[in-house]
Design a protein around this motif. Structure first.
Motif, PDB file in Angstrom:
ATOM      1  N   TRP A  29      19.073   2.120   8.423  1.00  0.00           N
ATOM      2  CA  TRP A  29      17.830   2.903   8.439  1.00  0.00           C
ATOM      3  C   TRP A  29      17.892   4.038   9.477  1.00  0.00           C
ATOM      4  O   TRP A  29      16.873   4.535   9.926  1.00  0.00           O
ATOM      5  CB  TRP A  29      16.649   1.975   8.718  1.00  0.00           C
ATOM      6  N   ASP A  79      -0.737   6.449  -1.083  1.00  0.00           N
ATOM      7  CA  ASP A  79       0.018   6.334   0.154  1.00  0.00           C
ATOM      8  C   ASP A  79      -0.916   5.862   1.275  1.00  0.00           C
ATOM      9  O   ASP A  79      -2.145   5.928   1.152  1.00  0.00           O
ATOM     10  CB  ASP A  79       0.673   7.672   0.538  1.00  0.00           C
ATOM     11  N   ALA A 117      12.243  -5.357  10.153  1.00  0.00           N
ATOM     12  CA  ALA A 117      10.966  -5.136   9.465  1.00  0.00           C
ATOM     13  C   ALA A 117      10.316  -3.836   9.939  1.00  0.00           C
ATOM     14  O   ALA A 117       9.784  -3.062   9.136  1.00  0.00           O
ATOM     15  CB  ALA A 117      10.032  -6.322   9.702  1.00  0.00           C
ATOM     16  N   GLY A 123      13.932   5.009   9.510  1.00  0.00           N
ATOM     17  CA  GLY A 123      13.163   4.040  10.274  1.00  0.00           C
ATOM     18  C   GLY A 123      13.600   3.843  11.705  1.00  0.00           C
ATOM     19  O   GLY A 123      12.917   3.175  12.479  1.00  0.00           O
ATOM     20  N   ALA A 180      12.793  -0.979   8.522  1.00  0.00           N
ATOM     21  CA  ALA A 180      13.039  -0.862   7.081  1.00  0.00           C
ATOM     22  C   ALA A 180      11.786  -0.538   6.292  1.00  0.00           C
ATOM     23  O   ALA A 180      11.801   0.325   5.411  1.00  0.00           O
ATOM     24  CB  ALA A 180      13.662  -2.166   6.559  1.00  0.00           C
ATOM     25  N   ARG A 181      10.698  -1.229   6.556  1.00  0.00           N
ATOM     26  CA  ARG A 181       9.506  -1.017   5.726  1.00  0.00           C
ATOM     27  C   ARG A 181       8.261  -0.688   6.538  1.00  0.00           C
ATOM     28  O   ARG A 181       7.230  -0.356   5.975  1.00  0.00           O
ATOM     29  CB  ARG A 181       9.251  -2.254   4.860  1.00  0.00           C
ATOM     30  N   GLY A 182       8.354  -0.780   7.864  1.00  0.00           N
ATOM     31  CA  GLY A 182       7.198  -0.490   8.698  1.00  0.00           C
ATOM     32  C   GLY A 182       6.223  -1.644   8.714  1.00  0.00           C
ATOM     33  O   GLY A 182       6.130  -2.430   7.770  1.00  0.00           O
ATOM     34  N   ALA A 238      -0.383   0.107  -1.393  1.00  0.00           N
ATOM     35  CA  ALA A 238       0.618  -0.022  -2.459  1.00  0.00           C
ATOM     36  C   ALA A 238       0.004  -0.629  -3.715  1.00  0.00           C
ATOM     37  O   ALA A 238       0.329  -0.241  -4.841  1.00  0.00           O
ATOM     38  CB  ALA A 238       1.786  -0.881  -1.971  1.00  0.00           C
ATOM     39  N   GLU A 282      -0.834  -1.187   4.438  1.00  0.00           N
ATOM     40  CA  GLU A 282       0.268  -0.827   3.553  1.00  0.00           C
ATOM     41  C   GLU A 282       0.215  -1.619   2.255  1.00  0.00           C
ATOM     42  O   GLU A 282       0.437  -1.076   1.167  1.00  0.00           O
ATOM     43  CB  GLU A 282       1.614  -1.086   4.256  1.00  0.00           C
ATOM     44  N   GLU A 283      -0.064  -2.925   2.354  1.00  0.00           N
ATOM     45  CA  GLU A 283      -0.101  -3.761   1.158  1.00  0.00           C
ATOM     46  C   GLU A 283      -1.203  -3.319   0.196  1.00  0.00           C
ATOM     47  O   GLU A 283      -0.983  -3.206  -1.015  1.00  0.00           O
ATOM     48  CB  GLU A 283      -0.304  -5.227   1.560  1.00  0.00           C
ATOM     49  N   GLN A 293      11.395 -10.554   0.346  1.00  0.00           N
ATOM     50  CA  GLN A 293      11.844  -9.832   1.541  1.00  0.00           C
ATOM     51  C   GLN A 293      12.501 -10.776   2.538  1.00  0.00           C
ATOM     52  O   GLN A 293      13.501 -10.428   3.179  1.00  0.00           O
ATOM     53  CB  GLN A 293      10.664  -9.105   2.179  1.00  0.00           C
TER      54      GLN A 293
END
Length: 871
Positions: free
Chosen positions: A272, A37, A247, A276, A250-252, A32, A28-29, A773
């Motif tokens: 969420w 995606d 975690a 989520g 909210a953001r996976g 981004a 993911e990092e 975060q």
């Protein structure tokens, strides 16, 4: 035709995977960072893009390759290589995870009526890479509705073969210790041990690394609040567990997911609910399903009797299972004799429990004495007992052993086998295997004991502590000894001896000063204090504690909560502490309580409230002539004034300390040093902090010393990143032990600054975001602004268009009272927006920043003025 001889190309996905893992980035990092995606990124890392040949003709693909090359430091020629005829170098073999069943979930011998739910869970758990899906699924229902049975069927269906993603099963019914859960999970997912304070961060990193990990967490209600004066109904009581689930929701975290079961809704995850988190509420079984379940257990009666039992049960799965088992085992399958039990009779607060209790009462009367007494004694231990423990019980006094006195191993095995067939006990796994039962069954049969539960526990598991010494010369250090002492503590609470239990906590274990500050066992300490219950409830264990113990308990509850990042509960604890102290006219305790509440309000960013509490504390200390408290109050008040932008008041406060001849050690000196650093008076601040760190290390105040190391790291980071890194290591050592979130946020900030100074912009952005975060999750308003400003500064250096456009909304996310944080965020947001052409808003932000910076004497004031003049 020259192009026809050109060798075909392929994307080097092996190099991409190696580079990401070496940099410890999640999918993911990195996705981004390069502006795609996660699903698109995974096609590159898996090599799926090579199917049918790989071409770089598309402009979007060329741009993506350039970004990957820049972020990872890989030459473009190493990302797109010739597809040589010889086999490519073998790709790194992904790690396989054998399923980890830490606890065995109770299996329903007859599974009826939940097939659609199970199929939906199977689709969610077995294909995590196919599109967006909730990171958390919660099975919620009354006890005995079948939550654990569904989870167990899913786990069984997934099999025991090693998987690309881990399968980790934990039951909070068997072990509600969050610290034990985290330690075991880190070993499994990260393959390493971790100190108490770093377990959650390492687990989050491991889960976010990409594989489709699945956590199955059963019985979450044991670590949720039942509702009371201090916590809302369903609120997770342990902040670390809350941060893990938030975690995921909210953001996976990579492709990781969690299935949880609970009697309570997960209020912490409500924000969420539409994305989520998915909550599956288990209702009653239908009349058809209920009849099927009864017959599965051996009930065989006429339709009318069957229908009466189904109606009376309310469709409650466990009640039906127990009724069917009872009829099959003792009534020849005939349900008619159950009618006089009046299954419909219900207590107003919990009708299902009352119905089930009536059936279990009949069961207890029908069981042979040895089996009934075995089940009653087995119910004392939530994690169950193995055969050796039960044999030890058989040798206890006749009153404690009951009908088990003198039982042989063979006799115990026969009794356990029969109870298992009846569905009253199950094998709980382990080696040797343990035996346990459903919580409802445990609760009922425990009430049949003629002796205290502690007497049975002592017979089954003699305490390793020997004679309890309340104040040993050496406090316990290793986990095994801590567990043993905690078990003694639990036994004392269960036996109605809260005063003795508190002495075990405060003297044997050393309270917060040893459990928290030395060992980092924050979750353990917080959990032990929770067992004393609400101080406002007359029937809770805390009600009989002496006032001094109650006050200390409330204060240390706040200390644990604050360190773990639950500032809201910390504030409530201090407020209750102060209310009780005020009634008792304990002036020195009230002075301390008000000051600590002010400190916590400051961390949260509620600066006006913090100032009011600090002023009240100082006035009381001065009135009572409490010199040390006066100095601490002045320093905290000056620090809060600095945060508010009242620089004259801050200077006056710190000058007053100097005039008093105060040594300005620990926090008093650290707050003044932060004030001086912010105003650009670096040399004086460094000199003061170096002396302070030396004093704190000499006195054993590791937390204060760590904060000093961070300040000294900030002082040299631009000129000497290596020295800043050395300071960072010293601070990290404290965070690893304590897990203190305030220091963790400071460490993230310094780590990002060091990376920025070295030009490692991606690492800098990652650390700043992780810190922000953390600050957001824990309510650290003061640090959130600082880390947000730092993130914008890094975004500007990287030319990250996505982040710079996001800067437009950044000032709206800040606390108005935080003058320094707001000034810095406005400055960097203005620069970011100006860079991407949002000139009008960018200039307005810079003008607002200039006004603020001029008012507070910010050393960056001139730089802001120059930027305003350029626009």
């Amino acid at each position: 035709m020259r192009g026809a001889n050109r060798m075909a190309q392929r994307f080097n996905h092996e190099a991409l995977l190696r580079a990401r893992l070496e940099l410890e980035l999640t999918q993911e990092e990195l996705a981004a960072s390069v502006g795609v995606d996660v699903r698109t990124y995974r096609r590159y890392e898996s090599g799926e893009v090579n199917e049918g040949g790989f071409s770089v003709r598309q402009p979007a693909r060329r741009k993506l390759l350039e970004k990957l090359s820049a972020e990872l430091g890989i030459a473009a020629a190493d990302l797109v290589i010739d597809a040589a005829p010889e086999p490519p170098a073998p790709a790194p073999v992904p790690k396989l995870f054998p399923p980890e069943h830490v606890h065995t979930l109770q299996r329903a011998p007859h599974f009826v009526g939940r097939e659609e739910i199970l199929d939906a869970l199977w689709a969610w758990a077995s294909e995590p890479a196919k599109g967006p899906a909730p990171g958390v699924v919660a099975l919620v229902g009354v006890g005995g509705a079948g939550k654990t049975a569904i989870a167990e069927r899913l786990v069984t269906r997934m099999g025991d073969a090693p998987r690309h993603g881990g399968l980790f099963v934990w039951s909070f019914y068997d072990d509600e210790r969050t610290e034990a859960f985290l330690a075991h999970a880190v070993r499994y997912f990260a393959g390493a041990e971790a100190q108490a304070g770093e377990r959650l961060e390492k687990l989050l990193l491991a889960l976010g690394s990409g594989p489709p990990h699945l956590l199955v967490l059963d019985g979450l209600e044991t670590v949720q609040a039942a509702g009371g004066a201090s916590r809302a109904h369903g609120e997770l009581e342990d902040p670390l567990l809350r941060r893990l689930l938030v975690a995921l929701a909210a953001r996976g975290l990579g492709a990781a997911r969690a299935l949880v079961t609970s009697r309570f809704l997960l209020g912490d995850l409500a924000p969420w609910a539409d994305a989520g988190v998915r909550t599956v509420k288990l209702g009653p079984l239908s009349s058809t399903e209920a009849a099927r379940l009864l017959r599965s257990w051996g009930a065989d009666s006429d339709g009318e009797a069957l229908a009466r039992v189904v109606r009376a049960s309310g469709g409650h799965a466990l009640s039906l299972a127990v009724a069917g088992s009872y009829a099959g085992a003792f009534l020849g399958g005939d349900l008619r004799p159950l009618d006089p039990l009046d299954l419909a009779e219900a207590a107003r607060d919990d009708p299902l429990a009352r119905r089930l209790a009536r059936v279990l009462s009949a069961y207890a009367a029908a069981l042979p004495d040895a089996e009934r007494d075995l089940l009653a004694r087995l119910s004392v231990l939530s994690a169950g007992a193995d055969e050796d423990a039960l044999l030890a019980l058989a040798t206890a006094s006749p009153r404690v052993a009951g009908a088990l006195a003198g039982a042989s191993a063979e006799g115990l095995r026969r009794a356990l086998a029969r109870l298992e067939r009846l569905g009253l006990v199950f094998r709980a796994g382990g080696e040797p295997p343990r035996w346990s039962s459903h919580p409802f069954v445990r609760d009922h049969f425990r009430g049949l004991l003629p002796v205290s539960p502690s007497a049975v526990q002592a017979a089954m598991s003699p305490p390793s502590e020997g004679t309890l010494i309340f104040a040993p010369r050496q406090k316990p250090q290793d986990r095994g000894r801590l567990d043993a002492v905690e078990e003694v503590f639990r036994t004392l609470i269960a036996a109605g001896q809260p005063t003795e239990a508190y002495r075990v906590y405060s003297q044997t274990l050393g309270g917060f000063s040893h459990l928290g500050l030395v060992l980092g066992e924050m979750s353990r300490g917080a959990r032990m204090l929770r067992m004393f219950g609400e101080t406002t409830e007359p029937g809770s264990p805390s009600a009989s504690l002496a006032l001094s113990y109650r006050l200390a308990m409330l204060y240390e509850r706040g200390l644990y909560a604050g360190a773990l990042g639950d500032l809201a509960f910390a504030r409530r604890s201090y407020e209750e502490h102060n209310t009780q102290v005020e009634r008792a006219s304990e002036i020195s305790h009230l002075v301390t309580g008000l000051r600590t509440l002010a400190y916590t309000e400051r961390l949260a960013g509620a600066l006006t409230a913090a100032r009011a509490h600090a002023s009240q504390s100082l006035a009381m200390a001065e009135s009572a002539g409490l010199g040390t408290h006066v100095a601490r109050g002045i320093a905290l008040g000056a620090s809060i004034a600095h945060d508010l932008g009242d620089i004259d008041a801050a200077r006056a406060g710190f000058s007053r300390l100097a005039a008093m001849g105060d040594a300005r050690v620990a926090r008093r000196g650290l707050w003044e040093a932060e004030h001086l650093f912010a105003l650009g008076q670096r040399e004086e601040a460094v000199q003061m902090t170096e002396a302070n760190v030396a004093a704190c290390e000499r006195l054993g105040w590791a937390g204060h010393a760590a904060q000093g190391h961070v300040l000294l790291g900030f002082a040299v980071v631009d000129e000497d990143p290596a020295e800043a890194s050395r300071r960072l290591s010293a601070a990290r050592a404290w965070v690893a032990v304590s897990g203190e979130v305030e220091m963790a946020a400071r460490v993230h900030e310094l780590t990002a600054r060091i990376a920025l100074a070295r030009g490692a912009l991606f690492e800098a952005a990652r650390e700043a975001l992780a810190g922000e975060q953390l600050a957001e999750a824990c309510g650290l308003g003061l640090f959130r602004a600082r880390l947000l400003a730092l993130g914008l500064e890094i975004a500007l250096a990287r030319g990250d268009e996505k982040m710079t456009v996001w800067a437009k909304d950044a000032p709206g996310r800040l606390l108005v009272e935080d003058a320094w944080g707001r000034a810095d965020v406005l400055h960097w947001a203005g620069l970011c927006l100006s860079r991407v052409g949002v000139a009008e808003i960018g200039k307005r932000y810079l003008e607002e920043a200039l006004v603020l910076r001029e008012r507070i004497g910010h050393p960056g004031c001139e730089a802001t003025r120059e930027e305003v003049c350029r626009r």
